[in-house]
Design a protein around this motif. Structure first.
Motif, PDB file in Angstrom:
ATOM      1  N   ILE A 233       0.837  -1.209   0.000  1.00  0.00           N
ATOM      2  CA  ILE A 233       0.000   0.000   0.000  1.00  0.00           C
ATOM      3  C   ILE A 233       0.865   1.250   0.000  1.00  0.00           C
ATOM      4  N   SER A 234       1.942   1.219   0.812  1.00  0.00           N
ATOM      5  CA  SER A 234       2.846   2.374   0.853  1.00  0.00           C
ATOM      6  C   SER A 234       3.511   2.595  -0.494  1.00  0.00           C
ATOM      7  N   ASN A 235       3.896   1.486  -1.154  1.00  0.00           N
ATOM      8  CA  ASN A 235       4.515   1.621  -2.477  1.00  0.00           C
ATOM      9  C   ASN A 235       3.551   2.237  -3.475  1.00  0.00           C
ATOM     10  N   LEU A 238       3.353   5.783  -2.587  1.00  0.00           N
ATOM     11  CA  LEU A 238       4.580   6.462  -3.019  1.00  0.00           C
ATOM     12  C   LEU A 238       4.617   6.614  -4.529  1.00  0.00           C
ATOM     13  N   SER A 239       4.158   5.560  -5.238  1.00  0.00           N
ATOM     14  CA  SER A 239       4.133   5.657  -6.694  1.00  0.00           C
ATOM     15  C   SER A 239       3.190   6.767  -7.144  1.00  0.00           C
ATOM     16  N   SER A 240       2.019   6.829  -6.483  1.00  0.00           N
ATOM     17  CA  SER A 240       1.082   7.903  -6.825  1.00  0.00           C
ATOM     18  C   SER A 240       1.664   9.261  -6.490  1.00  0.00           C
ATOM     19  N   LEU A 245       4.490  14.206  -7.970  1.00  0.00           N
ATOM     20  CA  LEU A 245       5.680  15.044  -7.891  1.00  0.00           C
ATOM     21  C   LEU A 245       6.273  15.293  -9.275  1.00  0.00           C
ATOM     22  N   ARG A 246       6.283  14.244 -10.099  1.00  0.00           N
ATOM     23  CA  ARG A 246       6.796  14.439 -11.455  1.00  0.00           C
ATOM     24  C   ARG A 246       5.919  15.409 -12.236  1.00  0.00           C
TER      25      ARG A 246
END
Length: 506
Positions: A233-235, A238-240, A245-246
């Motif tokens: 879930i954290s990944n 973080l991916s989202s 951020l990008r």
């Protein structure tokens, strides 16, 4: 097997001892009977010599093992009992058929009488132990008994071994059950206090320890699964977040690009305003002169001197208009190229001297507001295949950063841009100024996002961070910075000759 071997050896020894005892008894009795036979033969021979010795046979003092002693005279057609001995308890009377079958000792006595008559006597001794086997028969009985002993020893050893190994088999069954079902709650029965009981107790302790560890492993596995789900879930989060951020980074780069382009537009507009204003003034002056000459011509007052003066004014005004229009056209062309490059992200061949010269020309309005001057050095014909918009944005950022942060208002100084070929596969672009420089504690943070020393003056802290990303990611190059307080700052870019080859290679 060891127990059977020991027991069989014991039976064998006992059987041998019994055999020796029985055979020795039989041999002893046989020897005793032989002695009696010799005695009786001696008495018979005395009787043949005229001594009345046959009656002595009936009165012999023999041992209790002898039941009957019968002495027969063998005739031509009959047997005559000449002497006998009967035990007090014996009911037999020396029946020839009986003693012939039951006797333990037989002896034929042949003697020669004094008148030359040859007599033959037959001696039978019968034991009280009727049917007593002989030594050979007794040996057979003994070996048969040994076989029976061995058979019973084998059966008993199997029974004993099963009795002794039964707890081991039960323990093995428990081990197989635990191994097959993976059920560590099963325990072995402890029925004795011997080594087997100690083994069973230690086995139960081991199984209990394994059960505890298994519970710990299961608990740890469940916890790990929970942690893995949490990490997953954290990944995802973080991916989202990274995607956001990008997107934010790209938006900030575009904002910085548009801000730079907006500043460029304002400077170019101010720069173009001067030649256009001069051209408009010259054109209006030329129009007034033309009208005056036309009125004089209509009234017939146009003289040669007035015509010559008009021609001179018209030529001068035309030259002024042409020169300022050419200057404005050059500014517009430079702005157009730089603006198009900053708004596009396409790779093309860049002739560095002309292109960077246009970028610096578009920044002239910014330099005119200060006491700074710039120097530009670049070999003619040096070109690279890269992103021109990113390159112009980087140079513009360097110049504006130096003007805003490198000098105090009203300071004079020099900004330098030097381009050189560092190797066959790349170029080096060195930007430097002689301003106030960067402190040692800040030199390592200049590329960080949102880091600025002029927060109150409107600095966002994104300029050099965007430059670093453009150089290292889009242009596939490297960037270095050197600075010291009071001596200025130098930034070096190392860019590939063809960014397309580097991207394809990566």
């Amino acid at each position: 097997m060891g127990f059977f071997t020991a027991y069989a050896l014991l039976c064998f020894v006992l059987t041998l001892l019994m055999s020796e005892f029985f055979v020795a008894g039989i041999k002893g009795r046989s020897q005793s009977y032989a002695n009696y036979g010799l005695l009786i033969e001696a008495l018979v021979r005395q009787s043949a010599a005229g001594v009345d010795a046959l009656d002595a046979i009936s009165n012999l003092n023999v041992d209790n093992s002898i039941d009957e002693i019968c002495l027969y005279l063998v005739g031509s057609h009959s047997l005559d009992l000449v002497a006998n001995y009967n035990h007090a308890e014996s009911t037999d009377s020396c029946s020839f058929q009986y003693v012939g079958q039951k006797s333990d000792y037989k002896k034929t006595i042949i003697l020669q009488t004094g008148d030359g008559v040859k007599k033959t006597f037959q001696l039978f001794i019968v034991s009280r132990l009727l049917g007593q086997p002989s030594a050979l028969v007794m040996n057979s009985y003994v070996w048969l008994l040994l076989g029976l002993f061995l058979f019973f020893a084998w059966c008993f050893s199997i029974f004993a071994s099963r009795m002794m190994s039964a707890p081991f088999y039960r323990l093995l069954e428990v081990i197989k059950t635990v191994t097959g079902k993976q059920d560590y709650s099963i325990r072995a029965d402890v029925v004795t206090d011997d080594e087997l009981g100690v083994l069973s107790e230690n086995f139960n302790i081991m199984i209990a320890d394994i059960e505890t560890r298994n519970h710990e492993v299961v608990s740890a596995r469940r916890e790990l699964e929970v942690r893995v789900r949490e990490v997953d879930i954290s990944n995802r989060e973080l991916s989202s977040t990274l995607q956001k951020l990008r997107a934010t980074q790209q938006k900030l780069i575009n904002n910085e690009k548009m801000a730079s382009l907006g500043g460029l537009v304002a400077g170019i507009a101010h720069e173009i305003n001067t030649p256009v204003g001069v051209g408009v003034t010259a054109a209006s002056t030329l129009l007034e002169s033309t009208r005056s000459v036309s009125n004089k011509y209509e009234r017939g007052e146009l003289t040669n001197s007035s015509l010559l003066q008009y021609i001179e004014h018209a030529t001068s005004a035309a030259n002024i208009i042409l020169g300022n229009l050419e200057r404005a056209a050059n500014l517009i062309q430079s702005f157009k190229q730089v603006a198009v490059d900053q708004s596009n992200s396409e790779v093309r061949q860049i002739e560095l001297k002309n292109y960077l010269g246009q970028v610096l020309t578009s920044l002239n309005p910014q330099f005119r507001k200060t006491n700074l001057r710039y120097e530009f050095e670049c070999p003619s014909g040096l070109s690279i295949r890269s992103y021109p918009g990113a390159l112009s944005q980087i140079v513009t950022n360097f110049v504006m950063n130096a003007i805003i942060h490198g000098y105090q208002k009203g300071d004079s100084g020099k900004i330098s841009l030097v381009v050189s070929s560092c190797d066959p596969e790349g170029v080096c672009i060195c930007f430097s100024d002689d301003g106030k420089g960067i402190s040692p504690e800040n030199i390592g943070r200049v590329w960080d996002p949102f880091f600025t020393t002029n927060r109150g003056g409107g600095g966002s802290g994104l300029g050099l961070h965007i430059v670093y990303n453009l150089v290292t990611q889009q242009l596939c190059g490297n960037i270095e910075i050197e600075s010291s307080l009071g001596k200025g700052t130098a930034i070096r870019l190392f860019l590939p000759m063809d960014v397309g080859k580097v991207v394809s290679y990566e």
